[in-house]
Write a protein that holds these residues in place. Structure first.
Motif, PDB file in Angstrom:
ATOM      1  N   SER A  56     -92.110 -48.097  25.495  1.00  0.00           N
ATOM      2  CA  SER A  56     -91.301 -48.279  26.698  1.00  0.00           C
ATOM      3  C   SER A  56     -91.503 -49.659  27.307  1.00  0.00           C
ATOM      4  CB  SER A  56     -91.647 -47.194  27.723  1.00  0.00           C
ATOM      5  OG  SER A  56     -90.889 -47.362  28.894  1.00  0.00           O
ATOM      6  N   MET A  57     -92.770 -50.121  27.378  1.00  0.00           N
ATOM      7  CA  MET A  57     -93.043 -51.447  27.940  1.00  0.00           C
ATOM      8  C   MET A  57     -92.321 -52.534  27.160  1.00  0.00           C
ATOM      9  SD  MET A  57     -97.016 -51.697  29.116  1.00  0.00           S
ATOM     10  CE  MET A  57     -97.642 -51.301  27.502  1.00  0.00           C
ATOM     11  N   THR A  58     -92.409 -52.458  25.839  1.00  0.00           N
ATOM     12  CA  THR A  58     -91.780 -53.482  24.997  1.00  0.00           C
ATOM     13  C   THR A  58     -90.271 -53.523  25.227  1.00  0.00           C
ATOM     14  OG1 THR A  58     -93.484 -53.160  23.306  1.00  0.00           O
ATOM     15  CG2 THR A  58     -91.469 -54.265  22.623  1.00  0.00           C
ATOM     16  N   ALA A  59     -89.640 -52.359  25.210  1.00  0.00           N
ATOM     17  CA  ALA A  59     -88.187 -52.302  25.381  1.00  0.00           C
ATOM     18  C   ALA A  59     -87.767 -52.768  26.770  1.00  0.00           C
ATOM     19  CB  ALA A  59     -87.698 -50.874  25.128  1.00  0.00           C
TER      20      ALA A  59
ATOM     21  N   MET B 267     -86.392 -47.347  25.245  1.00  0.00           N
ATOM     22  CA  MET B 267     -86.663 -47.690  26.638  1.00  0.00           C
ATOM     23  C   MET B 267     -87.334 -46.532  27.369  1.00  0.00           C
ATOM     24  SD  MET B 267     -83.285 -49.963  27.617  1.00  0.00           S
ATOM     25  CE  MET B 267     -83.899 -50.483  29.216  1.00  0.00           C
ATOM     26  N   ARG B 268     -87.057 -45.294  26.918  1.00  0.00           N
ATOM     27  CA  ARG B 268     -87.713 -44.120  27.505  1.00  0.00           C
ATOM     28  C   ARG B 268     -89.066 -43.837  26.855  1.00  0.00           C
ATOM     29  NH1 ARG B 268     -82.362 -41.963  26.993  1.00  0.00           N
ATOM     30  NH2 ARG B 268     -83.023 -40.788  25.143  1.00  0.00           N
TER      31      ARG B 268
ATOM     32  N   GLU C 298    -102.788 -55.950  28.706  1.00  0.00           N
ATOM     33  CA  GLU C 298    -103.074 -56.081  30.128  1.00  0.00           C
ATOM     34  C   GLU C 298    -102.235 -55.109  30.938  1.00  0.00           C
ATOM     35  OE1 GLU C 298    -103.397 -60.033  31.682  1.00  0.00           O
ATOM     36  OE2 GLU C 298    -103.818 -60.863  29.702  1.00  0.00           O
ATOM     37  N   TYR C 299    -101.031 -54.789  30.458  1.00  0.00           N
ATOM     38  CA  TYR C 299    -100.204 -53.809  31.150  1.00  0.00           C
ATOM     39  C   TYR C 299    -100.797 -52.407  31.025  1.00  0.00           C
ATOM     40  CZ  TYR C 299     -96.372 -57.119  31.881  1.00  0.00           C
ATOM     41  OH  TYR C 299     -95.602 -58.169  32.303  1.00  0.00           O
TER      42      TYR C 299
END
Length: 689
Positions: free
Chosen positions: A48-51, A107-108, A518-519
């Motif tokens: 999800s973070m990447t998208a 994205m989800r 880091e996220y």
């Protein structure tokens, strides 16, 4: 989080893409990401973070649409199977209901598609190996008139399993034919030399093919789950831009090693062969070389850490094995080494050290041409130790510092002219490219950077002018990104004559690197999550043109093999288009440079025409062009061998003349870099003008 290089007096604290690949070296931390157990929750967050980051931050600000989703879908299949040899049309059809929704799923955080498709890929490769074994056990007719397509990437996938097996049959036959032709040619050479004592024992091509497939199969079957997910995330990134990518944790660490030119480990370049981890090269002054107990071609069968944990490396992909060999500085590691034909491994204990990768650092030498001293600086990349720079270390390793030392030495020796060799330089640190440009300029703009929020200039940040004499910048189609910024700045200011291929690579975008690890800290679970690189801006030359897509055209084009290669931004899918903006005021160095270039062109053309060695090299280029443009190969042995003999006869004649001419040139057999030698001649001519 993005890497802010605040130790530099420039505002663009971003890095440009490094386009060249680099070897996996034994360095880093024991276990690495291979020892991390990822949960489904971890994968959802990383996906999800990447998208989300790509969708909201990429320079082109694309909306997620069914079309973009479909591109991601297609790209993943092409990433796993670029030559359309393993997935059939029927395989792909099973997943078509996902195609137009895949982007939103990612994205989800819905990641299962990555493993569902990869499972089919593993199954197909296992079938390919089994098919190969059966085919090689049977008789193969090499007298049939049939052909194989040289590049299947542009052809449709096989519709079904029957068509797939036909593709496999021709590929295996072609692989076997290559071995047969090689053995046949070797025997003919021995007959010509009348060398009856030579070892004529032929290789077993069938075993060689099966061994190669075994190595590939091991890598496919033992790939970590995070790396499999990484393939899908990297495919998604690539649909946003030609230089966007997701790097799984191991690749992200290797990127840092390449940029800093240092690693903590044993100092060895490794590969995988016949199920073993094999030593390809030893880094000078590294622990492995200094021990005297490890040699090139040795095989590492297991590794033991200080705490006594032993890991068997047999049949392990090199990308995983290297994680166990890597470790922190001053820690001990014991390797079980097989040398030569030894059946019993020897234990070699090493202390990991920080190793400098000097082979990739800037180098300088002085060549004398008719009494003219020409300094030559070769810079493979615009490297910089970001971690040390962030700490504020004044001695952080960077290209500009190393070049400054070389220039200081050149000035002491009184050079008359300079060649700055940027061939094959794929880029690197944008801040350091700006600093390095300033070593040759008397102030003024180096590059313009346009973000979605506006455009700003990056100017020569240094008052120090380390070299003010005549200068040639040598480029080729592999010169990209930061190398193009440097070249464009000096060209627009009329500071240097640009020499080389008909254009540079054409990579004119600024990249931002986000550390996803880091996220994940925000979610109270820290796991190695890799990094994401994406385009956030486009850079433009001071004169207003972008180098994007079209690259930089040199003042003097030299015949070169690299100029015939289909290399460059223009060949990459999803690349951003060329653009231009308003020029800025320039500090012109030499207003008469264009007139001088006309003279230099004439002198260079006349010299090349009279240079027997260069004319032979041009014949070699023509042969390469002919082979490059061939679309199909015959699978009839006699027809194929006739093609092979004709090409080999031309190639051998070219090589013979190259060697003869090189020997006559002071018997320096290594002096075959004709393009560099001509650039040096041009630099010498420029000094006289």
């Amino acid at each position: 989080m993005k890497r802010n290089i605040f130790a530099f007096p420039v505002t663009a604290a971003l890095i440009t893409a490094v386009l060249s690949l680099f070897p996996l070296c034994a360095a880093g931390r024991p276990g690495g990401s291979a020892a991390v157990q990822y949960s489904g929750r971890d994968f959802r967050k990383i996906t999800s973070m990447t998208a989300q980051i790509l969708n909201k931050n990429h320079y082109s600000l694309p909306a997620m649409t069914p079309e973009l989703s479909g591109k991601i879908f297609d790209q993943y299949f092409n990433t796993l199977d670029p030559l359309h040899m393993f997935f059939t049309g029927e395989d792909v059809a099973k997943f078509l209901p996902v195609r137009e929704n895949l982007g939103w799923q990612l994205m989800r955080g819905e990641y299962q598609f990555a493993f569902q498709v990869y499972t089919i890929y593993k199954q197909r490769y296992a079938e390919y190996r089994s098919f190969t074994e059966k085919m090689l056990a049977s008789e193969i007719d090499f007298n049939v008139d049939e052909e194989i397509v040289t590049d299947r990437s542009k052809h449709p996938r096989p519709a079904n399993q029957n068509e797939l097996h036909e593709v496999w049959r021709k590929q295996i036959k072609n692989d076997l034919l290559n071995f047969r032709l090689s053995e046949r040619a070797a025997k003919e050479e021995l007959k010509k030399e009348k060398n009856a004592n030579a070892d004529t024992k032929p290789r077993d091509p069938k075993k060689s093919i099966l061994r190669r497939q075994r190595d590939v199969g091991n890598s496919i079957n033992k790939r970590d789950k995070i790396d499999i997910l990484g393939l899908l995330l990297d495919s998604m990134a690539g649909t946003y831009g030609a230089h966007c990518d997701y790097q799984a944790p191991k690749l992200s660490e290797d990127f840092e090693i390449h940029m800093s030119l240092s690693l903590c480990g044993i100092g060895a370049t490794l590969t995988s062969e016949d199920g073993y981890i094999k030593v390809v090269e030893l880094v000078k002054k590294g622990p492995a070389e200094k021990s005297g107990k490890i040699k090139v071609n040795d095989r590492i069968v297991s590794v033991t850490q200080e705490d006594g944990e032993t890991v068997d490396l047999i049949d392990m992909p090199v990308s995983q094995a290297v994680q166990y060999i890597r470790g922190k500085e001053n820690t001990r590691v014991t390797l079980d080494i097989l040398s030569g034909n030894s059946a019993v491994p020897a234990k070699v204990e090493l202390v990991r050290e920080k190793v400098q990768l000097e082979a990739d650092a800037a180098k300088g030498e002085i060549k004398e041409i008719n009494g003219v001293k020409v300094g030559v600086i070769t810079l493979p990349s615009f490297y910089m130790d970001f971690s040390a720079a962030i700490r504020g270390d004044a001695n952080a390793r960077r290209a500009s510092s190393d070049v400054a030392k070389i220039l200081d030495n050149f000035n002491k020796q009184g050079i008359n002219s300079l060649v700055f060799d940027l061939r094959n330089n794929g880029g690197g640190s944008l801040p350091d490219a700006i600093v390095l440009s300033g070593l040759f300029l008397n102030g003024g703009p180096v590059v313009q950077v346009r973000y979605n929020s506006g455009t700003r200039q990056e100017r020569d940040p240094s008052e120090a002018l380390l070299y003010s004499g005549p200068m040639v910048v040598l480029t080729n189609k592999f010169s990209a990104s930061a190398a193009e910024i440097f070249t464009g700045a000096l060209s627009d200011a009329k500071r240097a004559v640009v020499v080389g291929d008909s254009r540079t690579f054409g990579k004119g975008t600024v990249l931002q690197v986000e550390s996803l690890s880091e996220y994940t800290n925000w979610f109270r679970r820290s796991v190695p999550s890799g990094s994401l690189t994406f385009e956030v801006a486009m850079f433009f030359r001071p004169a207003g043109d972008s180098v994007q897509q079209l690259g930089i055209k040199p003042d003097i084009i030299l015949p070169a093999l690299t100029d015939e290669m289909k290399i460059g931004e223009i060949y990459l899918e999803n690349h951003l288009p060329w653009a231009s903006i308003e020029p800025v005021k320039l500090n012109i160095w030499d207003k008469e440079l264009d007139k001088k270039v006309s003279v230099l062109k004439e002198k260079s053309a006349a010299r090349i025409k009279e240079n027997r060695l260069y004319q032979t090299y041009i014949r070699q280029i023509e042969l390469f062009r002919e082979i490059r443009d061939r679309k199909k190969l015959s699978l009839n042995e006699e027809k194929r061998y006739m093609e092979y003999r004709r090409e080999k006869a031309i190639s051998d004649e070219v090589e013979r003349q190259l060697s003869a001419a090189a020997e006559s040139a002071e018997k320096d057999k290594k002096n075959k870099d004709l393009v560099l030698e001509e650039a040096v001649n041009i630099a010498a001519d420029l000094s006289k003008l």
